[in-house]
Design a protein around this motif. Structure first.
Motif, mmCIF file in Angstrom:
data_model
loop_
_atom_site.group_PDB
_atom_site.id
_atom_site.type_symbol
_atom_site.label_atom_id
_atom_site.label_comp_id
_atom_site.label_asym_id
_atom_site.label_seq_id
_atom_site.Cartn_x
_atom_site.Cartn_y
_atom_site.Cartn_z
ATOM 1 N N VAL A 71 60.143 -10.893 52.792
ATOM 2 C CA VAL A 71 58.633 -10.705 52.050
ATOM 3 C C VAL A 71 57.472 -11.052 53.043
ATOM 4 O O VAL A 71 57.889 -11.958 53.986
ATOM 5 C CB VAL A 71 58.595 -11.119 50.951
ATOM 6 C CG1 VAL A 71 59.845 -10.828 50.123
ATOM 7 C CG2 VAL A 71 58.699 -12.675 50.669
ATOM 8 N N GLN A 72 56.324 -10.836 52.647
ATOM 9 C CA GLN A 72 55.153 -11.331 53.104
ATOM 10 C C GLN A 72 54.550 -12.447 52.361
ATOM 11 O O GLN A 72 54.965 -12.775 51.287
ATOM 12 C CB GLN A 72 54.087 -10.237 53.409
ATOM 13 C CG GLN A 72 54.887 -9.216 54.472
ATOM 14 C CD GLN A 72 53.991 -7.992 54.947
ATOM 15 O OE1 GLN A 72 52.912 -8.426 55.380
ATOM 16 N NE2 GLN A 72 54.361 -6.827 54.903
ATOM 17 N N GLY A 73 53.499 -13.190 52.973
ATOM 18 C CA GLY A 73 52.667 -13.951 51.835
ATOM 19 C C GLY A 73 52.614 -15.443 52.331
ATOM 20 O O GLY A 73 52.616 -16.283 51.949
ATOM 21 N N GLY A 200 54.709 -14.072 59.547
ATOM 22 C CA GLY A 200 54.516 -13.049 58.950
ATOM 23 C C GLY A 200 55.660 -12.377 57.982
ATOM 24 O O GLY A 200 55.353 -11.629 57.191
ATOM 25 N N VAL A 201 56.862 -13.176 58.191
ATOM 26 C CA VAL A 201 57.835 -12.806 57.277
ATOM 27 C C VAL A 201 58.368 -14.008 56.812
ATOM 28 O O VAL A 201 58.553 -15.260 57.239
ATOM 29 C CB VAL A 201 59.005 -12.211 58.089
ATOM 30 C CG1 VAL A 201 59.486 -12.884 59.107
ATOM 31 C CG2 VAL A 201 59.954 -11.879 57.166
ATOM 32 N N THR A 202 58.699 -14.008 55.443
ATOM 33 C CA THR A 202 59.431 -15.203 54.669
ATOM 34 C C THR A 202 60.590 -14.543 53.969
ATOM 35 O O THR A 202 60.822 -13.556 53.497
ATOM 36 C CB THR A 202 58.418 -15.356 53.533
ATOM 37 O OG1 THR A 202 56.998 -15.679 54.208
ATOM 38 C CG2 THR A 202 58.933 -16.711 52.561
ATOM 39 N N ASP A 231 66.153 -3.378 48.816
ATOM 40 C CA ASP A 231 66.462 -3.932 50.080
ATOM 41 C C ASP A 231 65.428 -4.272 51.092
ATOM 42 O O ASP A 231 65.151 -4.112 52.153
ATOM 43 C CB ASP A 231 67.367 -2.879 50.894
ATOM 44 C CG ASP A 231 68.856 -2.662 50.246
ATOM 45 O OD1 ASP A 231 69.112 -3.652 49.486
ATOM 46 O OD2 ASP A 231 69.412 -1.741 50.208
ATOM 47 N N SER A 232 64.346 -5.007 50.636
ATOM 48 C CA SER A 232 63.060 -5.280 51.140
ATOM 49 C C SER A 232 62.135 -4.380 51.844
ATOM 50 O O SER A 232 61.454 -4.376 52.702
ATOM 51 C CB SER A 232 63.276 -6.299 52.295
ATOM 52 O OG SER A 232 64.105 -7.369 51.660
ATOM 53 N N ASN A 235 57.848 -1.579 50.096
ATOM 54 C CA ASN A 235 56.546 -1.263 50.853
ATOM 55 C C ASN A 235 57.115 -1.523 52.490
ATOM 56 O O ASN A 235 58.026 -1.709 52.603
ATOM 57 C CB ASN A 235 55.560 -1.827 50.617
ATOM 58 C CG ASN A 235 55.445 -3.142 50.682
ATOM 59 O OD1 ASN A 235 56.386 -3.866 50.597
ATOM 60 N ND2 ASN A 235 54.104 -3.720 50.944
ATOM 61 N N THR A 236 55.788 -1.447 53.383
ATOM 62 C CA THR A 236 56.049 -1.699 54.813
ATOM 63 C C THR A 236 56.313 -3.148 54.826
ATOM 64 O O THR A 236 55.502 -3.995 54.415
ATOM 65 C CB THR A 236 54.689 -1.307 55.482
ATOM 66 O OG1 THR A 236 54.398 -0.090 54.985
ATOM 67 C CG2 THR A 236 55.224 -1.100 56.908
ATOM 68 N N PRO A 237 57.439 -3.628 55.406
ATOM 69 C CA PRO A 237 57.845 -4.952 55.645
ATOM 70 C C PRO A 237 57.380 -5.378 56.947
ATOM 71 O O PRO A 237 56.751 -4.624 57.732
ATOM 72 C CB PRO A 237 59.314 -5.141 55.742
ATOM 73 C CG PRO A 237 59.646 -3.693 56.301
ATOM 74 C CD PRO A 237 58.644 -2.577 55.848
ATOM 75 N N PRO A 238 57.335 -6.557 57.372
ATOM 76 C CA PRO A 238 56.696 -7.110 58.461
ATOM 77 C C PRO A 238 57.710 -6.741 59.685
ATOM 78 O O PRO A 238 58.338 -7.586 60.004
ATOM 79 C CB PRO A 238 56.484 -8.507 58.446
ATOM 80 C CG PRO A 238 57.442 -9.188 57.382
ATOM 81 C CD PRO A 238 57.498 -7.847 56.403
#
Ligand SMILES: *Cc1c(COP(=O)(O)O)cnc(C)c1O
Length: 358
Positions: A71-73, A200-202, A231-232, A235-238
């Motif tokens: 995920v992001q954030g 950018g990815v968590t 499966d992540s 939406n658009t993943p990093p």
């Protein structure tokens, strides 16, 4: 010339990974495009994200009843996600062992009835409190801990027994540095930029029976179930960060997996702590049994000398050694990608600096 980068994050990546990314940059495996340009729905991208997940599962021995999310954030966003996704009674227990642990508890307090069960703040976070099952509220929705404290250089040397209450651990600065029994945790999360890959990815690893406890007003993008069901790829993943992470996972596997890298990490940390303990010139004030293998803060006790150290070290190709502003002094972050030669060079420099400035 490449330097030895002791930054706490974003941090050093294995050179083999960077070289491979360079090779792949313009034309990824005959696709005629860079991973940077690829649709996250493309077949060749699907292979990347699937391999990343499969390798992480293999490296960490993640059981099938856990979901792995990209995920992001940042890790910081997971401070809120814990409270939003694990809701039952609206109570949560926190152990506060440093700056990020404190931020997690404060964010939790905005969303749930957060209780601080134990804290090491009174000794400027130089140790990890010992807690037992009796310390926790059996009705709490979760217990939150920060497994390795990036700024203060401490790490849990035990996994708190929380009984049936899910244990949530922020492992941002130690994930994949040592073997961890995932089954002891309800949720593990980590920002990638310390020990996995680029910012950018968590990574969120969550036991699947916990995916249905989100609050009714939990935003779609903060809900773990949203990404777990897709499966992540809700939406658009990093995309590119996940690709580099996949290369890092391959690299760890090629070295022999987490057990092998753990041996290297213990060796690096031991060399550095042994030297610091052998001289009065430098001090690390963390209780010995709680010392981090990844982040090693130290001071000379003289702020001007500390500043001189950081400056001269940088001139010698040893960069980003300045301590966090909350602690001062120096901090050497020696994550997986830091080679033994980097630590050897640091120690040699420390000896020389000591001789010149004693
Ligand atoms: C760096 C760090 C964070 C913050 O991570 P972001 O990805 O910047 O939000 C949180 N917790 C720990 C333990 C960290 O080391």
């Amino acid at each position: 010339m490449r330097v030895y980068n002791f930054s706490a994050g974003p941090s050093m990546l294995p050179e083999a990974v960077l070289t491979k990314a360079q090779t792949d940059m313009l034309d990824y495996e005959g696709s005629g495009m860079s991973v940077l340009e690829m649709s996250h729905r493309a077949k060749c991208y699907d292979a990347i994200i699937k391999e990343a997940e499969a390798l992480l599962r293999e490296l960490m021995n993640i059981p099938d009843n856990y979901k792995v999310l990209f995920v992001q954030g940042g890790a910081s966003q997971q401070f809120a996600c814990a409270a939003l996704n694990l809701h039952k009674t609206g109570k949560a227990d926190y152990i506060v062992t440093g700056n990020f642990a404190s931020l997690a508890a404060k964010e939790g307090a905005r969303l749930t009835n957060a209780r601080i069960v134990a804290s090491s703040e009174e000794k400027t976070y130089t140790y990890i409190p010992k807690v037992t099952k009796a310390d926790f509220d059996p009705e709490a929705d979760f217990v939150h801990i920060t497994f390795n404290n990036t700024i203060f250089g401490t790490k849990y040397n035990y996994i708190p027994d929380t009984g049936d209450v899910p244990l949530v651990a922020d492992m941002s600065s130690m994930i994949l540095s040592e073997p961890v029994d995932v089954t002891k945790f309800g949720v593990i999360y980590a920002g990638a930029q310390k020990n996995i890959g680029p910012a950018g990815v968590t990574v969120v690893i969550v036991r699947d029976d916990l995916l249905d406890r989100f609050t009714p007003d939990c935003p779609t993008m903060l809900k773990w179930k949203t990404q777990a069901d897709k499966d992540s790829l809700y939406n658009t993943p990093p995309c590119y960060s996940i690709y580099i992470s996949m290369l890092v996972f391959r690299w760890i596997k090629s070295l022999g997996g987490v057990n092998a890298i753990y041996e290297l990490n213990k060796k690096k940390a031991q060399m550095l702590y042994d030297y610091i303990d052998s001289t009065d010139f430098y001090t690390n004030s963390v209780v010995k049994e709680d010392r981090s293998l990844m982040n090693v803060p130290f001071v000379t006790g003289n702020e001007e000398l500390d500043a001189k150290f950081v400056k001269e070290a940088a001139a010698n190709g040893l960069v980003s050694l300045k301590g966090h502003r909350l602690v001062g002094g120096m901090r050497a972050s020696i994550y997986n990608a830091m080679p033994i030669a980097g630590v050897e060079k640091l120690i040699a420099f420390m000896k020389q600096f000591e001789a010149e400035n004693k």
